[in-house]
Design a protein around this motif. Structure first.
Motif, PDB file in Angstrom:
ATOM      1  N   SER A 186       0.841  -1.192   0.000  1.00 26.53           N
ATOM      2  CA  SER A 186       0.000   0.000   0.000  1.00 26.53           C
ATOM      3  C   SER A 186       0.880   1.247   0.000  1.00 26.53           C
ATOM      4  O   SER A 186       2.067   1.186   0.359  1.00 26.53           O
ATOM      5  CB  SER A 186      -0.895   0.018   1.242  1.00 26.53           C
ATOM      6  OG  SER A 186      -0.124   0.242   2.416  1.00 26.53           O
ATOM      7  N   ILE A 187       0.307   2.368  -0.395  1.00 28.91           N
ATOM      8  CA  ILE A 187       1.057   3.622  -0.406  1.00 28.91           C
ATOM      9  C   ILE A 187       1.559   3.943   0.999  1.00 28.91           C
ATOM     10  O   ILE A 187       2.724   4.328   1.188  1.00 28.91           O
ATOM     11  CB  ILE A 187       0.181   4.785  -0.926  1.00 28.91           C
ATOM     12  CG1 ILE A 187      -0.311   4.496  -2.354  1.00 28.91           C
ATOM     13  CG2 ILE A 187       0.950   6.091  -0.879  1.00 28.91           C
ATOM     14  CD1 ILE A 187       0.770   4.373  -3.385  1.00 28.91           C
ATOM     15  N   LYS A 188       0.712   3.777   1.986  1.00 30.69           N
ATOM     16  CA  LYS A 188       1.084   4.078   3.373  1.00 30.69           C
ATOM     17  C   LYS A 188       2.259   3.215   3.820  1.00 30.69           C
ATOM     18  O   LYS A 188       3.246   3.722   4.378  1.00 30.69           O
ATOM     19  CB  LYS A 188      -0.122   3.875   4.295  1.00 30.69           C
ATOM     20  CG  LYS A 188       0.164   4.163   5.762  1.00 30.69           C
ATOM     21  CD  LYS A 188      -1.104   3.995   6.604  1.00 30.69           C
ATOM     22  CE  LYS A 188      -0.840   4.276   8.085  1.00 30.69           C
ATOM     23  NZ  LYS A 188      -2.079   4.165   8.901  1.00 30.69           N
ATOM     24  N   ALA A 189       2.169   1.922   3.591  1.00 30.75           N
ATOM     25  CA  ALA A 189       3.240   1.010   3.994  1.00 30.75           C
ATOM     26  C   ALA A 189       4.539   1.329   3.261  1.00 30.75           C
ATOM     27  O   ALA A 189       5.629   1.256   3.846  1.00 30.75           O
ATOM     28  CB  ALA A 189       2.822  -0.434   3.738  1.00 30.75           C
ATOM     29  N   ALA A 190       4.430   1.673   1.986  1.00 29.34           N
ATOM     30  CA  ALA A 190       5.612   1.999   1.186  1.00 29.34           C
ATOM     31  C   ALA A 190       6.327   3.227   1.741  1.00 29.34           C
ATOM     32  O   ALA A 190       7.562   3.260   1.827  1.00 29.34           O
ATOM     33  CB  ALA A 190       5.213   2.230  -0.267  1.00 29.34           C
ATOM     34  N   ILE A 191       5.574   4.237   2.121  1.00 26.80           N
ATOM     35  CA  ILE A 191       6.163   5.476   2.648  1.00 26.80           C
ATOM     36  C   ILE A 191       6.829   5.227   3.998  1.00 26.80           C
ATOM     37  O   ILE A 191       7.953   5.688   4.254  1.00 26.80           O
ATOM     38  CB  ILE A 191       5.092   6.569   2.757  1.00 26.80           C
ATOM     39  CG1 ILE A 191       4.631   7.001   1.359  1.00 26.80           C
ATOM     40  CG2 ILE A 191       5.618   7.778   3.536  1.00 26.80           C
ATOM     41  CD1 ILE A 191       3.408   7.900   1.360  1.00 26.80           C
ATOM     42  N   ILE A 192       6.163   4.489   4.867  1.00 21.28           N
ATOM     43  CA  ILE A 192       6.723   4.201   6.190  1.00 21.28           C
ATOM     44  C   ILE A 192       8.023   3.425   6.072  1.00 21.28           C
ATOM     45  O   ILE A 192       9.028   3.732   6.729  1.00 21.28           O
ATOM     46  CB  ILE A 192       5.702   3.429   7.050  1.00 21.28           C
ATOM     47  CG1 ILE A 192       4.513   4.341   7.400  1.00 21.28           C
ATOM     48  CG2 ILE A 192       6.346   2.885   8.311  1.00 21.28           C
ATOM     49  CD1 ILE A 192       3.356   3.621   8.080  1.00 21.28           C
ATOM     50  N   LEU A 193       8.044   2.402   5.214  1.00 20.10           N
ATOM     51  CA  LEU A 193       9.263   1.611   5.052  1.00 20.10           C
ATOM     52  C   LEU A 193      10.380   2.445   4.438  1.00 20.10           C
ATOM     53  O   LEU A 193      11.545   2.334   4.830  1.00 20.10           O
ATOM     54  CB  LEU A 193       8.991   0.370   4.204  1.00 20.10           C
ATOM     55  CG  LEU A 193      10.166  -0.612   4.144  1.00 20.10           C
ATOM     56  CD1 LEU A 193       9.684  -2.047   4.188  1.00 20.10           C
ATOM     57  CD2 LEU A 193      11.028  -0.391   2.901  1.00 20.10           C
ATOM     58  N   ALA A 194      10.047   3.307   3.468  1.00 16.48           N
ATOM     59  CA  ALA A 194      11.061   4.127   2.803  1.00 16.48           C
ATOM     60  C   ALA A 194      11.765   5.055   3.784  1.00 16.48           C
ATOM     61  O   ALA A 194      12.974   5.279   3.688  1.00 16.48           O
ATOM     62  CB  ALA A 194      10.425   4.922   1.670  1.00 16.48           C
ATOM     63  N   LYS A 195      11.015   5.609   4.721  1.00 12.81           N
ATOM     64  CA  LYS A 195      11.622   6.470   5.743  1.00 12.81           C
ATOM     65  C   LYS A 195      12.630   5.681   6.565  1.00 12.81           C
ATOM     66  O   LYS A 195      13.755   6.143   6.815  1.00 12.81           O
ATOM     67  CB  LYS A 195      10.527   7.047   6.635  1.00 12.81           C
ATOM     68  CG  LYS A 195      11.031   7.859   7.827  1.00 12.81           C
ATOM     69  CD  LYS A 195      11.665   9.168   7.411  1.00 12.81           C
ATOM     70  CE  LYS A 195      11.986  10.023   8.640  1.00 12.81           C
ATOM     71  NZ  LYS A 195      12.603  11.316   8.269  1.00 12.81           N
ATOM     72  N   LYS A 196      12.262   4.470   6.990  1.00 12.18           N
ATOM     73  CA  LYS A 196      13.171   3.617   7.771  1.00 12.18           C
ATOM     74  C   LYS A 196      14.399   3.243   6.938  1.00 12.18           C
ATOM     75  O   LYS A 196      15.536   3.273   7.425  1.00 12.18           O
ATOM     76  CB  LYS A 196      12.445   2.355   8.226  1.00 12.18           C
ATOM     77  CG  LYS A 196      11.321   2.599   9.222  1.00 12.18           C
ATOM     78  CD  LYS A 196      10.618   1.289   9.567  1.00 12.18           C
ATOM     79  CE  LYS A 196       9.468   1.510  10.538  1.00 12.18           C
ATOM     80  NZ  LYS A 196       8.728   0.244  10.832  1.00 12.18           N
ATOM     81  N   TYR A 197      14.148   2.889   5.695  1.00 13.28           N
ATOM     82  CA  TYR A 197      15.230   2.470   4.793  1.00 13.28           C
ATOM     83  C   TYR A 197      16.294   3.553   4.664  1.00 13.28           C
ATOM     84  O   TYR A 197      17.498   3.301   4.850  1.00 13.28           O
ATOM     85  CB  TYR A 197      14.621   2.135   3.429  1.00 13.28           C
ATOM     86  CG  TYR A 197      15.616   1.828   2.334  1.00 13.28           C
ATOM     87  CD1 TYR A 197      16.149   0.554   2.197  1.00 13.28           C
ATOM     88  CD2 TYR A 197      16.011   2.807   1.420  1.00 13.28           C
ATOM     89  CE1 TYR A 197      17.063   0.259   1.191  1.00 13.28           C
ATOM     90  CE2 TYR A 197      16.916   2.530   0.407  1.00 13.28           C
ATOM     91  CZ  TYR A 197      17.439   1.259   0.297  1.00 13.28           C
ATOM     92  OH  TYR A 197      18.337   0.977  -0.705  1.00 13.28           O
ATOM     93  N   VAL A 198      15.872   4.766   4.348  1.00 10.66           N
ATOM     94  CA  VAL A 198      16.822   5.849   4.122  1.00 10.66           C
ATOM     95  C   VAL A 198      17.578   6.197   5.400  1.00 10.66           C
ATOM     96  O   VAL A 198      18.792   6.454   5.370  1.00 10.66           O
ATOM     97  CB  VAL A 198      16.102   7.091   3.551  1.00 10.66           C
ATOM     98  CG1 VAL A 198      16.999   8.318   3.597  1.00 10.66           C
ATOM     99  CG2 VAL A 198      15.661   6.831   2.117  1.00 10.66           C
ATOM    100  N   ASN A 199      16.893   6.179   6.536  1.00  8.34           N
ATOM    101  CA  ASN A 199      17.568   6.509   7.789  1.00  8.34           C
ATOM    102  C   ASN A 199      18.675   5.509   8.110  1.00  8.34           C
ATOM    103  O   ASN A 199      19.775   5.889   8.505  1.00  8.34           O
ATOM    104  CB  ASN A 199      16.564   6.558   8.933  1.00  8.34           C
ATOM    105  CG  ASN A 199      17.195   7.054  10.220  1.00  8.34           C
ATOM    106  OD1 ASN A 199      17.675   8.184  10.283  1.00  8.34           O
ATOM    107  ND2 ASN A 199      17.212   6.225  11.248  1.00  8.34           N
ATOM    108  N   VAL A 200      18.401   4.220   7.905  1.00  7.81           N
ATOM    109  CA  VAL A 200      19.424   3.200   8.144  1.00  7.81           C
ATOM    110  C   VAL A 200      20.584   3.361   7.162  1.00  7.81           C
ATOM    111  O   VAL A 200      21.761   3.229   7.538  1.00  7.81           O
ATOM    112  CB  VAL A 200      18.813   1.787   8.034  1.00  7.81           C
ATOM    113  CG1 VAL A 200      19.899   0.719   8.059  1.00  7.81           C
ATOM    114  CG2 VAL A 200      17.820   1.548   9.157  1.00  7.81           C
TER     115      VAL A 200
END
Length: 268
Positions: free
Chosen positions: A232-246
């Protein structure tokens, strides 16, 4: 069976040092287990010190890239990066509307995270009027959100107002990346406005490093990859934030000055 593996495409410039642009997008697609393709709009000669030269691809070549990919592959999501001028934006818009490349994530590369302009006035107007209405997700940084909405942002309420303005301009879902203030900053907070009207705030620790090239590209590319996998768009955005921070927090030593983020750091 043919074309069942998730596929995504980046419509962007080639960055010769691999830290940003098309290369950062493809690195992100790869690490998110999506097969990445590219429609090259420009080529940049540069390194960790800066950009030394750049050239745009001819319109007929860009049109053929769209046709070639559409004739063979099942592309499930697409994203745009830096588009050099108004004519190039119009070319991308015209050809994207002729094919089925799935939802579009628009990274409106207008202003750097430090406030420097990257797009001429006529190109900015074309992006806002022609490309933005096609966006399933738009991911401006703090300065780009101010430029697109023509309003200052000082508070959380201002961020939400700007996100709603971008929705009225045609983007379905909005991610406004938080400002990078100064060395005393401890958090980066992004404002997310979903098509449903839901508002989310995504926070992550501010990492003091000069290894941040391609951060915006990678965020939008990760959203694109997750959409291509059916998230989903929501799940994609949440994961992307975590991904970039790591990826920012786990540095790699590449280049002498402003280096890339570490796309291989995030594992799930």
């Amino acid at each position: 069976m043919t074309n069942e593996f998730p596929q995504a495409v980046t419509i962007a410039g080639s960055d010769s040092d691999g830290s940003a642009g098309m290369q950062a997008d493809l690195n992100t697609f790869f690490t998110r287990h999506v097969y990445g393709m590219s429609i090259v709009t420009a080529c940049v000669a540069g390194n960790s010190f800066g950009i030394q030269d750049a050239t745009a691809m001819p319109k007929p070549f860009i049109e053929q890239e769209f046709k070639s990919l559409a004739a063979d592959f099942h592309i499930r999501a697409a994203k745009t990066g830096m588009l050099a001028d108004a004519a190039l934006i119009d070319t991308v818009v015209e050809n994207y509307q002729k094919v089925d490349f799935g939802p579009l994530v628009v990274d409106p590369v207008i202003v750097t995270k430090h406030g420097a302009m990257l797009l001429e006035t006529d190109a900015f107007t074309t992006l806002r009027q022609h490309l933005l209405p096609l966006a399933t997700v738009v991911t401006p940084n703090f300065y780009e959100a101010q430029k697109l909405t023509e309003q200052p942002i000082h508070t959380d309420e201002d961020m939400v107002t700007a996100a709603k303005h971008l929705q009225r301009m045609g983007a379905k879902n909005v991610v406004i990346k938080g400002q990078h203030h100064d060395e005393s900053q401890t958090q980066v907070r992004d404002c997310v406005l979903l098509e449903s009207g839901e508002i989310m705030w995504l926070s992550a620790p501010y990492v003091h490093t000069d290894r941040v090239n391609g951060t915006g590209d990678s965020l939008s590319a990760c959203i694109t990859a997750e959409i291509a996998k059916g998230q989903s768009i929501k799940a994609a955005i949440i994961l992307a934030k975590k991904y970039v921070n790591v990826c920012i927090a786990n540095e790699i030593a590449v280049g002498h000055k402003f280096g890339p983020i570490n796309h291989w750091a995030f594992q799930d």
